[in-house]
Motif scaffolding. Structure first.
Motif, PDB file in Angstrom:
ATOM      1  N   LEU A  85       1.012  -1.234  -0.031  1.00 41.16           N
ATOM      2  CA  LEU A  85      -0.141  -0.052  -0.128  1.00 41.16           C
ATOM      3  C   LEU A  85       0.782   1.147  -0.088  1.00 41.16           C
ATOM      4  CD1 LEU A  85      -2.818   1.445   0.355  1.00 41.16           C
ATOM      5  CD2 LEU A  85      -2.331   1.106   2.783  1.00 41.16           C
ATOM      6  N   ASP A  86       0.645   2.186  -1.047  1.00 40.86           N
ATOM      7  CA  ASP A  86       1.355   3.394  -0.962  1.00 40.86           C
ATOM      8  C   ASP A  86       0.193   4.141  -0.112  1.00 40.86           C
ATOM      9  OD1 ASP A  86       2.190   6.112  -1.558  1.00 40.86           O
ATOM     10  OD2 ASP A  86       2.299   5.613  -3.473  1.00 40.86           O
ATOM     11  N   ALA A 102       0.000   7.801  -0.923  1.00 41.96           N
ATOM     12  CA  ALA A 102      -0.955   8.333  -1.969  1.00 41.96           C
ATOM     13  C   ALA A 102      -2.443   8.076  -1.518  1.00 41.96           C
ATOM     14  CB  ALA A 102      -1.031   7.453  -3.108  1.00 41.96           C
ATOM     15  N   MET A 103      -2.781   7.251  -0.472  1.00 43.68           N
ATOM     16  CA  MET A 103      -4.127   6.875  -0.227  1.00 43.68           C
ATOM     17  C   MET A 103      -4.458   8.221   0.876  1.00 43.68           C
ATOM     18  SD  MET A 103      -5.935   3.504   1.477  1.00 43.68           S
ATOM     19  CE  MET A 103      -7.504   3.380   1.425  1.00 43.68           C
ATOM     20  N   SER A 134      -5.920  11.151  -1.024  1.00 48.60           N
ATOM     21  CA  SER A 134      -7.177  10.853  -1.620  1.00 48.60           C
ATOM     22  C   SER A 134      -8.501  11.014  -0.841  1.00 48.60           C
ATOM     23  CB  SER A 134      -7.219   9.349  -2.411  1.00 48.60           C
ATOM     24  OG  SER A 134      -7.448   8.469  -1.244  1.00 48.60           O
ATOM     25  N   ARG A 172       4.398   4.084   3.292  1.00 52.28           N
ATOM     26  CA  ARG A 172       4.014   2.784   2.707  1.00 52.28           C
ATOM     27  C   ARG A 172       3.961   1.560   3.831  1.00 52.28           C
ATOM     28  NH1 ARG A 172       9.248   1.363  -1.073  1.00 52.28           N
ATOM     29  NH2 ARG A 172      10.902   1.490   0.661  1.00 52.28           N
ATOM     30  N   ASN A 221       3.336   2.738 -10.936  1.00 49.03           N
ATOM     31  CA  ASN A 221       1.886   3.511 -10.797  1.00 49.03           C
ATOM     32  C   ASN A 221       1.024   2.782 -10.093  1.00 49.03           C
ATOM     33  OD1 ASN A 221       3.210   5.812 -12.317  1.00 49.03           O
ATOM     34  ND2 ASN A 221       2.673   4.664 -14.470  1.00 49.03           N
ATOM     35  N   ALA A 258      -0.989   2.066  -6.830  1.00 46.70           N
ATOM     36  CA  ALA A 258      -0.996   2.524  -5.393  1.00 46.70           C
ATOM     37  C   ALA A 258      -1.299   1.566  -4.435  1.00 46.70           C
ATOM     38  CB  ALA A 258      -2.209   3.672  -5.212  1.00 46.70           C
ATOM     39  N   PHE A 259      -1.719   0.523  -4.662  1.00 44.85           N
ATOM     40  CA  PHE A 259      -1.724  -0.797  -3.968  1.00 44.85           C
ATOM     41  C   PHE A 259      -1.634  -1.955  -4.849  1.00 44.85           C
ATOM     42  CE2 PHE A 259      -6.088   0.479  -4.741  1.00 44.85           C
ATOM     43  CZ  PHE A 259      -6.869  -0.682  -5.257  1.00 44.85           C
ATOM     44  N   ASN A 281      -5.454   1.916  -7.975  1.00 45.50           N
ATOM     45  CA  ASN A 281      -5.105   3.168  -7.775  1.00 45.50           C
ATOM     46  C   ASN A 281      -6.234   4.035  -7.033  1.00 45.50           C
ATOM     47  OD1 ASN A 281      -7.081   4.186  -9.642  1.00 45.50           O
ATOM     48  ND2 ASN A 281      -5.168   4.326 -11.123  1.00 45.50           N
ATOM     49  N   PHE A 282      -6.159   5.163  -6.495  1.00 45.27           N
ATOM     50  CA  PHE A 282      -7.313   6.100  -5.754  1.00 45.27           C
ATOM     51  C   PHE A 282      -7.764   7.124  -6.614  1.00 45.27           C
ATOM     52  CE2 PHE A 282      -4.441   4.083  -2.426  1.00 45.27           C
ATOM     53  CZ  PHE A 282      -5.355   3.140  -1.956  1.00 45.27           C
ATOM     54  N   GLN A 283      -7.737   6.880  -7.789  1.00 41.92           N
ATOM     55  CA  GLN A 283      -8.188   7.926  -8.980  1.00 41.92           C
ATOM     56  C   GLN A 283      -9.869   7.841  -8.805  1.00 41.92           C
ATOM     57  OE1 GLN A 283      -6.146  10.412 -10.230  1.00 41.92           O
ATOM     58  NE2 GLN A 283      -4.362   8.836  -8.897  1.00 41.92           N
TER      59      GLN A 283
END
Length: 349
Positions: A68-69, A72-73, A76, A106, A210, A212-213, A246-248
């Protein structure tokens, strides 16, 4: 039985802690004579080596391995929902000058079938060693309501709260887990060099650019999965899981593949995955939890034994998934069985 209760059993617990001669941590940081080394396999190791390769700190043969990044989370819309999950596996809070959203960057973690469902994780970021030490000395209660306790064996500080323990290997890397997971990791580091001992295909997935998890699992022969096939029929014949995301927008995006024992099982899995709304158990759980809104649509494509999938998940459904993960994490760290034992990889009991 908690870590604290187990300390009343000297032979077993002392053997566990004595084996973990990883780091001398004093009240003001790394202690024990030399502040710039960690003892691994009887050798002095530069802390930078520890920080550089967190996967190498984990035990071998994980059933599931995840990345897990966290940074980044937290950036979000789902950031506020993940803090409780991290503090469940790493029992720290403001009492230790620790804020997950600020200090965790992380996380690498594994689920193991050692003596049941065990876990071990490496959390990286920034840790205030002196504040953690003071909180433990004062037996300050953490977010779970349990006191943080420090035990010192063989020049190592082991911090525990209930059924979870952690060791600060460096000010930037903490090793955490339940008793069995911690013991396995620390015993391994005590006797061997720091090197990765997990399947290369899992490492390759975790290193996806790229992402995020990521989650990689070899669940072939796991009885818990077989027991869940009635409610989640796409699990029948499933052997390996590969998922990245990802968390997009719209909240979370998932993509991956499921590997089955044979093409026939893959074909059946494709049919069952094509429309999650037909899964009675899944919809029944959503109803019982009061989750509103449509179930995310999943796109699937079969090729021989593999089923590739993609699934965009809106924020509300992503929070539902994180809530289940949080439930599993909290129950696992207190020795209880999770209430949502219907889905893998969240299914660990």
């Amino acid at each position: 039985m908690t870590f604290a209760a187990r300390r009343a059993r000297p032979a077993r617990f002392f053997a566990f802690t004595l084996s973990a001669t990883l780091l001398a941590l004093g009240p003001s940081g790394c202690g024990g004579g030399n502040e710039n080394v960690v003892l691994v396999g009887g050798r002095q190791v530069d802390p930078a080596v520890i920080d550089r390769d967190p996967v190498a700190l984990l035990p071998s043969n994980p059933v599931m391995l995840g990345y897990l990044d966290a940074a980044a989370m937290f950036q979000s819309s789902l950031g506020p929902d993940v803090g409780s999950i991290i503090t469940a596996v790493l029992p720290l809070g403001p009492e230790s000058n620790f804020v997950a959203s600020r200090d965790v960057t992380r996380l690498y973690g594994g689920i193991y079938a050692m003596q049941g469902a065990d876990f071990c994780a490496v959390v990286q970021g920034n840790f205030d060693v002196a504040s953690i030490h003071r909180a433990a000395e004062a037996r300050t209660k953490v977010s779970s309501g349990l006191p943080l306790v420090r035990s010192r064996y063989a020049d190592m500080d082991l911090y525990t709260a209930g059924n979870v323990g952690f060791v600060l290997l460096t000010p930037h890397t903490a090793l955490t887990g339940n008793e069995t997971g911690m013991r396995r990791a620390l015993d391994r580091l005590r006797t061997t060099e720091i090197k990765r001992d997990v399947p290369p295909w899992m490492i390759e997935l975790l290193n996806t650019p790229n992402a995020a998890f990521a989650l990689a699992g070899d669940i072939s022969g796991q009885g818990t999965v077989e027991a869940a096939t009635q409610k989640m029929p796409f699990l029948t014949g499933l052997q390996k899981v590969r998922t990245i995301g990802n968390f997009q927008p719209p909240g979370m995006n998932l993509a991956g593949s499921l590997t089955y024992a044979d093409a026939a099982s893959a074909a059946a899995g494709t049919t069952n995955l094509a429309d999650l709304q037909k899964l009675t158990g899944f919809m029944g759980l959503l109803s019982s939890l009061g989750l509103m809104g449509p179930v995310p649509q999943i796109q699937v494509a079969q090729r021989e034994n593999d089923v590739a999938f993609t699934m965009p998940v809106d924020t509300s459904f992503a929070r539902f998934l994180l809530g289940m993960l949080g439930d599993v994490a909290k129950k696992a760290t207190t020795g209880q069985a999770p209430s949502s034992g219907w889905v893998w990889p969240l299914l660990t009991r």
